[in-house]
Design a protein around this motif. Structure first.
Motif, PDB file in Angstrom:
ATOM      1  N   LYS A  12      31.832 -12.834   6.103  1.00 37.06           N
ATOM      2  CA  LYS A  12      30.887 -12.141   5.230  1.00 37.06           C
ATOM      3  C   LYS A  12      31.287 -10.680   5.057  1.00 37.06           C
ATOM      4  O   LYS A  12      31.282 -10.151   3.945  1.00 37.06           O
ATOM      5  N   ILE A  46      34.549 -20.352   4.553  1.00 33.59           N
ATOM      6  CA  ILE A  46      34.095 -19.683   3.339  1.00 33.59           C
ATOM      7  C   ILE A  46      35.225 -18.912   2.692  1.00 33.59           C
ATOM      8  O   ILE A  46      35.223 -18.671   1.508  1.00 33.59           O
ATOM      9  N   VAL A  62      36.871 -19.482  -0.840  1.00 31.85           N
ATOM     10  CA  VAL A  62      36.464 -19.048  -2.170  1.00 31.85           C
ATOM     11  C   VAL A  62      37.214 -17.809  -2.618  1.00 31.85           C
ATOM     12  O   VAL A  62      37.207 -17.463  -3.778  1.00 31.85           O
ATOM     13  N   ILE A  63      37.853 -17.141  -1.707  1.00 29.37           N
ATOM     14  CA  ILE A  63      38.507 -15.896  -2.083  1.00 29.37           C
ATOM     15  C   ILE A  63      39.573 -16.137  -3.148  1.00 29.37           C
ATOM     16  O   ILE A  63      39.630 -15.473  -4.150  1.00 29.37           O
ATOM     17  N   SER A 119      25.792 -21.185   6.797  1.00 21.66           N
ATOM     18  CA  SER A 119      25.416 -20.188   5.820  1.00 21.66           C
ATOM     19  C   SER A 119      24.602 -20.832   4.712  1.00 21.66           C
ATOM     20  O   SER A 119      25.004 -21.803   4.100  1.00 21.66           O
ATOM     21  N   TRP A 149      25.879 -12.624  -2.173  1.00 22.58           N
ATOM     22  CA  TRP A 149      25.137 -12.610  -0.900  1.00 22.58           C
ATOM     23  C   TRP A 149      25.795 -11.747   0.164  1.00 22.58           C
ATOM     24  O   TRP A 149      25.147 -11.341   1.118  1.00 22.58           O
ATOM     25  N   ALA A 150      27.094 -11.483  -0.014  1.00 25.00           N
ATOM     26  CA  ALA A 150      27.768 -10.665   0.998  1.00 25.00           C
ATOM     27  C   ALA A 150      27.320  -9.209   0.907  1.00 25.00           C
ATOM     28  O   ALA A 150      27.525  -8.421   1.824  1.00 25.00           O
TER      29      ALA A 150
END
Lengths: 242, 159
Positions: free
Chosen positions: A34, A75, A78-79, A123, B147-148
């Motif tokens: 995050k 996660i 997604v980058i 998440s 959301w980050a």
């Protein structure tokens, strides 16, 4: 202002020397995903760094050792769409809970792995991506091709090696004595090899050096995920060429 | 005993067993280049004192596990990284230069923990980074993972 003056009085090197990238990498690789997604906004160089395949791999390796962030690393996929293969395969190998049921049909791998990400990830925001994600992955199939520097000949040989390793693994006996999911001991022909799928290493060193799963690794992979066509090839896709 | 000299010309004597935790100095000793004083032009005495304190404490890392001093060491590490932000970076730079892996890990982890919940603005300020992204580029990054960028835990203070 007051703070700047105080720092100057301290004559900190920090103010005079630009931080070397290796230190930035070292620090960022210890951050949860995050924060990384957020910090892409810091500057151009951070954006490039955080999205780079090399960094993603470093982070993956570092977070694999860090129990708190284990579930978040997926996660990262997604980058960059064109890294999906890398990340997905890495998570296939490294996240035991991601695949509760093993399908014999390996063509289903992609679909299941998407679902398992949503299920597994704590998440709540993950749903935001899931629809985009599938699109991205479709693009990925095409956009990945030009990025690959392998000539067809190389691919052909890789496939052959994988096939040979896979058939060689038929004669090996696999055990998982500690109950640790990613560490296997493989016995065969008077040779015992220790395979660690998480670290992508095998004590025969072939997997570590050539990056193509050796026969022992193949045996461990098959013991873990079951059997099927094309399995070795999809595993091969993620590994970076030397 | 090995003598180390900081960039402000102060000399420190350190036991060899402690100082060889630095890969750089270990190599120098092995190559026979450490006969007299080892000058460390990148490290000031204040930082060097911190580093030596760490090295002396971690001198017998292997033994600590056997004698049950691990908790003690852990506590020391926690106390050790309890320092100012810039001081921490001086130590990180020194650890990087001297190639002391464990110290590097410890300090970088502490830096990461401090940065983790910071706002983008705070991070730029803390690391003296100028923002060279255009507004559109920034917006694109935000849209990518909105959301980050929200949540009550995001901390905008610089310290």
């Amino acid at each position: 202002m007051g703070q700047t003056r105080a720092s100057r009085r301290r004559k900190s090197q920090f103010l005079h020397v630009q931080l070397p990238e290796e230190i930035i990498v070292e620090i960022l690789s210890k951050l949860p995903v995050k924060s990384l997604l957020k910090f892409r906004r810091v500057s151009k160089s951070w954006l490039t760094l955080i999205s780079s395949p090399g960094f993603i791999e470093t982070h993956l390796r570092s977070s694999a050792n860090h129990k708190d962030y284990n579930n978040h690393r997926v996660i990262l996929k997604v980058i960059r769409c064109n890294l999906t293969v890398l990340i997905r395969t890495a998570e296939l190998i490294s996240t035991p809970t991601a695949r509760p049921i093993v399908d014999d049909d390996l063509n289903d791998y992609e679909n299941d792995s998407d679902e398992s990400i949503n299920m597994e990830d704590h998440s709540i925001h993950m749903e935001d991506f899931s629809s985009d994600l599938e699109d991205d992955e479709e693009d990925c199939g095409t956009s990945l091709q030009p990025g690959h520097s392998f000539a067809d000949g190389t691919n052909f040989f890789c496939e052959r090696i994988l096939r040979d390793n896979k058939s060689a693994s038929d004669f090996l006996y696999v055990s998982n004595p500690n109950g640790v999911l990613d560490q296997y001991t493989v016995f065969g022909n008077g040779i015992t090899a220790k395979v660690n799928l998480l670290e992508r290493s095998c004590s025969c060193r072939k997997f570590d050096l050539v990056k193509i799963p050796c026969e022992y690794t193949m045996a461990a992979l098959r013991a873990k995920y079951g059997d099927g066509e094309g399995y070795g090839n999809s595993i091969y896709d993620y590994s970076s060429p030397i | 005993m090995v003598k180390l000299k900081s960039n402000d010309d102060k000399e420190f004597e350190v036991e060899e067993a402690a100082v060889i935790q630095s890969e750089m100095i270990k190599n120098m000793i092995e190559d026979g280049c450490a006969t007299s004083v080892i000058p460390l032009p990148n490290i000031d005495s204040k930082t060097l004192i911190k580093v030596i304190e760490y090295l002396n404490k971690h001198i017998n890392m292997g033994k600590a596990a056997e004698t049950g001093e691990e908790d003690d060491l852990k506590e020391f590490d926690e106390q050790f990284v309890n320092m100012g932000w810039e001081e921490l970076f001086d130590v990180i730079m020194a650890a990087n230069y001297l190639n002391i892996h464990e110290l590097m890990e410890l300090c970088c982890q502490s830096a990461a923990d401090r940065l983790k919940n910071k706002s983008v603005r705070a991070v730029r300020e803390m690391l003296k980074i100028t923002n060279d992204l255009t507004e559109e580029e920034e917006q694109e990054i935000i849209n990518d993972a909105p959301w980050a960028f929200e949540g009550p835990e995001i901390d905008d203070t610089v310290n």
